[in-house]
Design a protein around this motif. Structure first.
Motif, PDB file in Angstrom:
ATOM      1  N   LEU A 121       0.831  -1.207   0.000  1.00  0.00           N
ATOM      2  CA  LEU A 121       0.000   0.000   0.000  1.00  0.00           C
ATOM      3  C   LEU A 121       0.862   1.252   0.000  1.00  0.00           C
ATOM      4  N   ALA A 122       1.906   1.248   0.816  1.00  0.00           N
ATOM      5  CA  ALA A 122       2.807   2.403   0.868  1.00  0.00           C
ATOM      6  C   ALA A 122       3.485   2.620  -0.484  1.00  0.00           C
ATOM      7  N   ASP A 123       3.920   1.545  -1.123  1.00  0.00           N
ATOM      8  CA  ASP A 123       4.576   1.674  -2.426  1.00  0.00           C
ATOM      9  C   ASP A 123       3.624   2.260  -3.469  1.00  0.00           C
ATOM     10  N   ARG A 124       2.370   1.841  -3.431  1.00  0.00           N
ATOM     11  CA  ARG A 124       1.399   2.374  -4.397  1.00  0.00           C
ATOM     12  C   ARG A 124       1.156   3.863  -4.167  1.00  0.00           C
ATOM     13  N   LEU A 125       1.071   4.267  -2.918  1.00  0.00           N
ATOM     14  CA  LEU A 125       0.843   5.679  -2.625  1.00  0.00           C
ATOM     15  C   LEU A 125       2.053   6.531  -2.994  1.00  0.00           C
ATOM     16  N   VAL A 126       3.243   6.006  -2.765  1.00  0.00           N
ATOM     17  CA  VAL A 126       4.454   6.739  -3.174  1.00  0.00           C
ATOM     18  C   VAL A 126       4.503   6.867  -4.689  1.00  0.00           C
ATOM     19  N   ALA A 127       4.179   5.786  -5.401  1.00  0.00           N
ATOM     20  CA  ALA A 127       4.182   5.828  -6.864  1.00  0.00           C
ATOM     21  C   ALA A 127       3.146   6.813  -7.399  1.00  0.00           C
ATOM     22  N   ALA A 128       2.047   6.979  -6.670  1.00  0.00           N
ATOM     23  CA  ALA A 128       1.010   7.923  -7.080  1.00  0.00           C
ATOM     24  C   ALA A 128       1.319   9.358  -6.668  1.00  0.00           C
ATOM     25  N   GLY A 129       2.420   9.546  -5.950  1.00  0.00           N
ATOM     26  CA  GLY A 129       2.791  10.889  -5.510  1.00  0.00           C
ATOM     27  C   GLY A 129       2.016  11.393  -4.322  1.00  0.00           C
ATOM     28  N   LEU A 130       1.344  10.493  -3.602  1.00  0.00           N
ATOM     29  CA  LEU A 130       0.515  10.901  -2.471  1.00  0.00           C
ATOM     30  C   LEU A 130       1.193  10.687  -1.124  1.00  0.00           C
ATOM     31  N   ALA A 131       2.149   9.797  -1.060  1.00  0.00           N
ATOM     32  CA  ALA A 131       2.884   9.529   0.179  1.00  0.00           C
ATOM     33  C   ALA A 131       4.326   9.987   0.034  1.00  0.00           C
ATOM     34  N   VAL A 132       4.947  10.246   1.153  1.00  0.00           N
ATOM     35  CA  VAL A 132       6.325  10.747   1.160  1.00  0.00           C
ATOM     36  C   VAL A 132       7.284   9.570   1.046  1.00  0.00           C
ATOM     37  N   PRO A 133       8.138   9.554   0.013  1.00  0.00           N
ATOM     38  CA  PRO A 133       9.150   8.496  -0.062  1.00  0.00           C
ATOM     39  C   PRO A 133      10.099   8.571   1.120  1.00  0.00           C
ATOM     40  N   ASP A 134      10.712   7.466   1.432  1.00  0.00           N
ATOM     41  CA  ASP A 134      11.646   7.422   2.556  1.00  0.00           C
ATOM     42  C   ASP A 134      12.743   8.462   2.379  1.00  0.00           C
ATOM     43  N   GLY A 135      12.881   9.325   3.366  1.00  0.00           N
ATOM     44  CA  GLY A 135      13.976  10.284   3.379  1.00  0.00           C
ATOM     45  C   GLY A 135      13.733  11.568   2.624  1.00  0.00           C
ATOM     46  N   LEU A 136      12.604  11.686   1.882  1.00  0.00           N
ATOM     47  CA  LEU A 136      12.415  12.887   1.075  1.00  0.00           C
ATOM     48  C   LEU A 136      12.171  14.115   1.943  1.00  0.00           C
ATOM     49  N   ALA A 175      13.214  28.455  -0.966  1.00  0.00           N
ATOM     50  CA  ALA A 175      12.747  27.211  -0.359  1.00  0.00           C
ATOM     51  C   ALA A 175      11.489  27.454   0.473  1.00  0.00           C
ATOM     52  N   ARG A 176      11.407  28.588   1.132  1.00  0.00           N
ATOM     53  CA  ARG A 176      10.230  28.895   1.953  1.00  0.00           C
ATOM     54  C   ARG A 176       8.987  29.044   1.092  1.00  0.00           C
ATOM     55  N   VAL A 177       9.159  29.567  -0.131  1.00  0.00           N
ATOM     56  CA  VAL A 177       8.017  29.794  -1.012  1.00  0.00           C
ATOM     57  C   VAL A 177       7.672  28.547  -1.815  1.00  0.00           C
ATOM     58  N   GLU A 178       8.693  27.858  -2.325  1.00  0.00           N
ATOM     59  CA  GLU A 178       8.475  26.793  -3.297  1.00  0.00           C
ATOM     60  C   GLU A 178       8.353  25.411  -2.677  1.00  0.00           C
ATOM     61  N   VAL A 179       9.085  25.145  -1.609  1.00  0.00           N
ATOM     62  CA  VAL A 179       9.097  23.800  -1.035  1.00  0.00           C
ATOM     63  C   VAL A 179       7.950  23.681  -0.054  1.00  0.00           C
ATOM     64  N   HIS A 180       7.031  22.758  -0.322  1.00  0.00           N
ATOM     65  CA  HIS A 180       5.855  22.596   0.511  1.00  0.00           C
ATOM     66  C   HIS A 180       6.210  21.823   1.776  1.00  0.00           C
ATOM     67  N   PRO A 181       5.496  22.105   2.857  1.00  0.00           N
ATOM     68  CA  PRO A 181       5.750  21.340   4.093  1.00  0.00           C
ATOM     69  C   PRO A 181       5.314  19.897   3.941  1.00  0.00           C
ATOM     70  N   TYR A 182       6.062  19.004   4.524  1.00  0.00           N
ATOM     71  CA  TYR A 182       5.763  17.576   4.458  1.00  0.00           C
ATOM     72  C   TYR A 182       5.395  17.070   5.837  1.00  0.00           C
ATOM     73  N   THR A 183       4.332  16.239   5.882  1.00  0.00           N
ATOM     74  CA  THR A 183       4.081  15.487   7.084  1.00  0.00           C
ATOM     75  C   THR A 183       4.940  14.229   7.025  1.00  0.00           C
ATOM     76  N   ARG A 184       4.817  13.386   8.038  1.00  0.00           N
ATOM     77  CA  ARG A 184       5.637  12.172   8.032  1.00  0.00           C
ATOM     78  C   ARG A 184       5.193  11.207   6.938  1.00  0.00           C
ATOM     79  N   TRP A 185       3.892  11.225   6.607  1.00  0.00           N
ATOM     80  CA  TRP A 185       3.377  10.213   5.681  1.00  0.00           C
ATOM     81  C   TRP A 185       2.833  10.803   4.391  1.00  0.00           C
ATOM     82  N   ALA A 186       2.055  11.878   4.438  1.00  0.00           N
ATOM     83  CA  ALA A 186       1.371  12.398   3.257  1.00  0.00           C
ATOM     84  C   ALA A 186       2.184  13.500   2.590  1.00  0.00           C
ATOM     85  N   SER A 187       2.305  13.429   1.271  1.00  0.00           N
ATOM     86  CA  SER A 187       2.912  14.497   0.499  1.00  0.00           C
ATOM     87  C   SER A 187       1.926  15.662   0.423  1.00  0.00           C
ATOM     88  N   PRO A 188       2.323  16.817  -0.113  1.00  0.00           N
ATOM     89  CA  PRO A 188       1.347  17.911  -0.271  1.00  0.00           C
ATOM     90  C   PRO A 188       0.109  17.491  -1.054  1.00  0.00           C
TER      91      PRO A 188
END
Length: 250
Positions: free
Chosen positions: A121-136, A195-208
């Motif tokens: 499930l995690a791999d599918r969400l990362v591939a879909a751009g919805l979850a944060v890859p490890d270390g990103l 970076a403050r303007v362009e880089v979105h905040p990341y949670t531990r699991w969900a991408s922007p």
């Protein structure tokens, strides 16, 4: 010209740290562009993006308890009623309980969260751009910290260079020493602002993109969705809340 080595050191610190930040930001931007449009989150996907693998295990346990296929006591024990899982997540929970058909909730959660279905499930969400890859997300945060440290280093080196006695301009003409140090300082400050303007905040699991989908979930009182988003504390069953909060006495 004793300040020149200090200037070279400041330029190196600024260049390396800003380069690392640009690389991390470009990876984050590529991951954001790959986010799928029109994706409708399932219950398990909502749970993972909200709370990670352990939240998926919690939702599965609560769903099985509500369907009377699993008996969860307020003392923190789970007992199998129906040994046939309806999907991979439920089968991973039953596997974590073991052949005895009864186990404490804590090891069940650990076993189910580490099972292959949750990793898939995690791999599918990362591939879909919805979850944060490890270390990103951690990589972007570390790169920003490094640029901030480089900014402080440039200021310190510039201060030392300006305060050094008997400064000679030499080939640099009449340009003040502080002006030369302002160049790497400007680079660091500009990178931090971008970076403050362009880089979105990341949670531990969900991408922007994943955070946007979570924010767009319909406001409803469906218990399993509430548990997926906020955890077991959102359930209306006090026995379930007590079971998940129970800690065995030593």
């Amino acid at each position: 010209m004793f300040w020149v080595p200090l200037l070279l050191l400041a330029c190196a610190a600024a260049g390396l740290s800003c380069g690392r930040l640009c690389l991390a930001a470009s990876r984050a931007a590529a991951q954001e562009r790959s986010a799928g449009r029109g994706h409708e989150l399932t219950l398990y996907e909502t749970a993972f993006l909200s709370g990670g693998p352990s939240r998926v295990a919690d939702v599965t346990l609560v769903a099985m308890a509500r369907a009377r296929r699993l008996l969860i006591a307020h003392t923190g024990w789970a007992t199998v009623v129906d040994p046939v899982g309806r999907d991979d997540m439920e089968r991973s929970v039953l596997g974590a309980i073991g052949p005895a058909g009864q186990s404490r909730i804590a090891p069940i959660r650990l076993g189910a969260a580490a099972a292959d279905p949750v990793r898939a499930l995690a791999d599918r969400l990362v591939a879909a751009g919805l979850a944060v890859p490890d270390g990103l997300g951690a990589g972007v945060t570390a790169a920003v910290r490094q640029v901030r440290a480089a900014t402080a280093a440039v200021l310190a080196l510039g201060t030392v260079a300006v305060l050094m006695p008997a400064q000679e301009h030499g080939a640099a003409g009449q340009v003040p020493v502080a002006v030369w140090f302002s160049l790497p300082l400007l680079l660091c400050v500009a990178c931090l602002l971008i970076a403050r303007v362009e880089v979105h905040p990341y949670t531990r699991w969900a991408s922007p993109a994943g955070q946007r989908l979570l924010g767009a979930l319909p406001a409803r009182d469906e218990e399993l969705t509430a548990v997926a988003v906020r955890g077991v504390r959102a359930t209306g069953d006090p026995g379930l809340r007590a079971a998940f909060a129970h800690r065995p006495r030593p």
